[in-house]
Design a protein around this motif. Structure first.
Motif, PDB file in Angstrom:
ATOM      1  N   TYR A 226      -1.071  -8.759  -8.324  1.00  0.00           N
ATOM      2  CA  TYR A 226       0.135  -8.862  -7.475  1.00  0.00           C
ATOM      3  C   TYR A 226       0.771  -7.520  -7.162  1.00  0.00           C
ATOM      4  CZ  TYR A 226       2.118  -9.764 -12.231  1.00  0.00           C
ATOM      5  OH  TYR A 226       2.438  -9.729 -13.566  1.00  0.00           O
ATOM      6  N   GLN A 227       0.744  -6.563  -8.077  1.00  0.00           N
ATOM      7  CA  GLN A 227       1.245  -5.231  -7.738  1.00  0.00           C
ATOM      8  C   GLN A 227       0.149  -4.479  -6.972  1.00  0.00           C
ATOM      9  OE1 GLN A 227       2.599  -3.589 -11.507  1.00  0.00           O
ATOM     10  NE2 GLN A 227       4.328  -5.005 -11.584  1.00  0.00           N
ATOM     11  N   MET A 228       0.571  -3.466  -6.204  1.00  0.00           N
ATOM     12  CA  MET A 228      -0.368  -2.817  -5.285  1.00  0.00           C
ATOM     13  C   MET A 228      -1.352  -1.869  -5.962  1.00  0.00           C
ATOM     14  SD  MET A 228       1.941  -1.741  -2.048  1.00  0.00           S
ATOM     15  CE  MET A 228       0.598  -0.769  -1.354  1.00  0.00           C
ATOM     16  N   ASP A 229      -2.466  -1.704  -5.298  1.00  0.00           N
ATOM     17  CA  ASP A 229      -3.479  -0.726  -5.690  1.00  0.00           C
ATOM     18  C   ASP A 229      -2.966   0.669  -5.303  1.00  0.00           C
ATOM     19  OD1 ASP A 229      -5.741   1.023  -5.604  1.00  0.00           O
ATOM     20  OD2 ASP A 229      -7.043  -0.736  -5.414  1.00  0.00           O
ATOM     21  N   ASP A 234      -1.561   2.128   4.020  1.00  0.00           N
ATOM     22  CA  ASP A 234      -1.369   1.221   5.158  1.00  0.00           C
ATOM     23  C   ASP A 234      -0.774  -0.100   4.680  1.00  0.00           C
ATOM     24  OD1 ASP A 234      -2.476   3.071   6.854  1.00  0.00           O
ATOM     25  OD2 ASP A 234      -4.475   2.163   6.850  1.00  0.00           O
ATOM     26  N   GLU A 235      -1.251  -0.563   3.539  1.00  0.00           N
ATOM     27  CA  GLU A 235      -0.758  -1.832   3.010  1.00  0.00           C
ATOM     28  C   GLU A 235       0.747  -1.750   2.752  1.00  0.00           C
ATOM     29  OE1 GLU A 235      -2.507  -2.990  -0.709  1.00  0.00           O
ATOM     30  OE2 GLU A 235      -1.443  -4.915  -0.740  1.00  0.00           O
ATOM     31  N   ALA A 236       1.200  -0.604   2.267  1.00  0.00           N
ATOM     32  CA  ALA A 236       2.638  -0.440   2.011  1.00  0.00           C
ATOM     33  C   ALA A 236       3.424  -0.592   3.306  1.00  0.00           C
ATOM     34  CB  ALA A 236       2.916   0.919   1.372  1.00  0.00           C
ATOM     35  N   MET A 237       2.899  -0.017   4.387  1.00  0.00           N
ATOM     36  CA  MET A 237       3.600  -0.113   5.675  1.00  0.00           C
ATOM     37  C   MET A 237       3.661  -1.569   6.147  1.00  0.00           C
ATOM     38  SD  MET A 237       4.527   2.947   6.295  1.00  0.00           S
ATOM     39  CE  MET A 237       4.514   3.307   4.574  1.00  0.00           C
ATOM     40  N   ARG A 238       2.569  -2.290   5.951  1.00  0.00           N
ATOM     41  CA  ARG A 238       2.556  -3.698   6.358  1.00  0.00           C
ATOM     42  C   ARG A 238       3.545  -4.511   5.529  1.00  0.00           C
ATOM     43  NH1 ARG A 238      -3.236  -5.739   5.831  1.00  0.00           N
ATOM     44  NH2 ARG A 238      -2.488  -7.489   7.074  1.00  0.00           N
TER      45      ARG A 238
END
Ligand code: PBG
Length: 330
Positions: A226-229, A234-238
């Motif tokens: 569940y926490q980000m890689d 890009d995923e953070a921006m989304r």
């Protein structure tokens, strides 16, 4: 940018004196930028040190109220509460999370009742109440998204009822901001703000915090589903776009110092209130070196916090808040 060649341009002219440097400084750290994370425990007149976070203590509610008063007097605009929950209250369904009289909610009410000029932020995630130590409900080793969101909504409403000004969902389940926003709207809490832990990375820098809230022993496995890689940008921006569309008022990036690129990108892309969390491991790293005399504690504190402002952050959650507030007063 227009730039004359040397010697017409001599950059050292504007660095010559403290006054000259102050005049052209582009970003400044002030007490208005600070949110102070604090740890709450049960009991009366109780305080215990968190060994991996020198200078940080878990406080019983009575002492916490006094601490909140000092923070307000220093001009710190917000404190963020994290409860150290008695292990006997941790269950697989995490019911204690939405108990109106749980430690966090009692602490919120006590600070509220003291009439202090400080905002109260609370943490919306199940880990302090979860027998598995995870931020969501676990079944057969899987962290269940939608069931967790239902639980988080109940938790958020209990925190808003207790008087929280800002809710900080730190769980990283999908859809939680929208669900919380809708529930707040329809339950008389339309003015409660949400600071979403939007880009929260699966980080080894959270270690000392898990000690502080007593979650280290309980946690089974890791939080990578569940926490980000930490390779992803890009995923953070989304995620920022998603959380804004779901009704988040403020966006947080966490950890802080190793993720300044993300802070800068969020601010420049979206232009929204952007915060960073200088987490427990960052604090421990600076304090540990300072205690050994390897770094100048005050100076690395100010420099590290100023970097967040330069990156574009509007504020920083930091365990240094009272210390840096005092230093900035001088
Ligand atoms: N919901 C958990 C939570 N909320 C804030 C932190 C970390 C804060 C810090 O390290 O200072 C964590 C730890 C985690 O995700 O395991």
């Amino acid at each position: 940018m227009t730039q004359a060649p040397y010697p017409a341009a001599r950059f050292r002219r504007l660095r010559r004196t403290p006054a000259m440097r102050a005049l052209v400084r582009e970003t400044t750290l002030t007490v208005d930028d600070l949110i102070w994370p604090v740890f709450v425990r049960d009991g009366t007149n109780e305080r215990d040190a968190v060994p991996s976070m020198p200078g940080v203590e878990r406080l019983s509610i009575d002492l916490l109220v006094e601490t909140a008063r000092e923070a307000a007097d220093l001009g710190i605009p917000a404190i963020c509460l994290f409860p150290y929950t008695d292990p006997s209250l941790k269950t697989e369904q995490c019911e204690e999370a939405w108990n109106p009289d749980n430690l966090s909610n009692r602490a919120t009410r006590a600070i509220r009742d003291a009439g202090l000029d400080i905002s109260i932020m609370t943490d919306v995630a199940l880990d302090p109440y979860n027998a598995n130590g995870h931020d969501g409900i676990v079944r057969d080793g899987i962290i269940l998204n939608d069931e967790s969101v239902d639980a988080l909504v109940k938790m958020a409403l209990a925190q808003a009822d207790a008087g929280a000004d800002i809710l900080g969902p730190s769980d990283m389940m999908d859809g939680r901001v929208a669900a919380m926003r809708a529930a707040l709207e329809s339950n008389g809490h339309k003015d409660v703000a949400i600071m979403s832990y939007t880009a929260k990375y699966a980080s080894a820098f959270y270690g000392p915090f898990r000690d502080a809230v007593g979650a280290s022993g309980a946690l089974k496995g890791d939080k990578k589903t569940y926490q980000m890689d930490f390779g992803n940008r890009d995923e953070a921006m989304r995620l920022v776009e998603r959380d804004l569309m779901e009704g988040a008022d403020m966006i947080m990036v966490k950890p802080g110092m190793p993720y300044l690129d993300i802070c800068a990108a969020v601010k420049s892309t979206f232009g929204v209130p952007t915060f960073a969390y200088q987490v427990s491991g960052e604090y421990a790293m600076l304090m540990g070196a300072a205690e050994r005399g390897w770094l100048d504690g005050d100076r690395v504190m100010v420099e590290s916090l100023s970097a967040f402002k330069r990156a574009g952050c509007d504020g920083i959650l930091t365990y240094f808040a009272p210390r840096v507030a005092r230093l900035l007063q001088e």
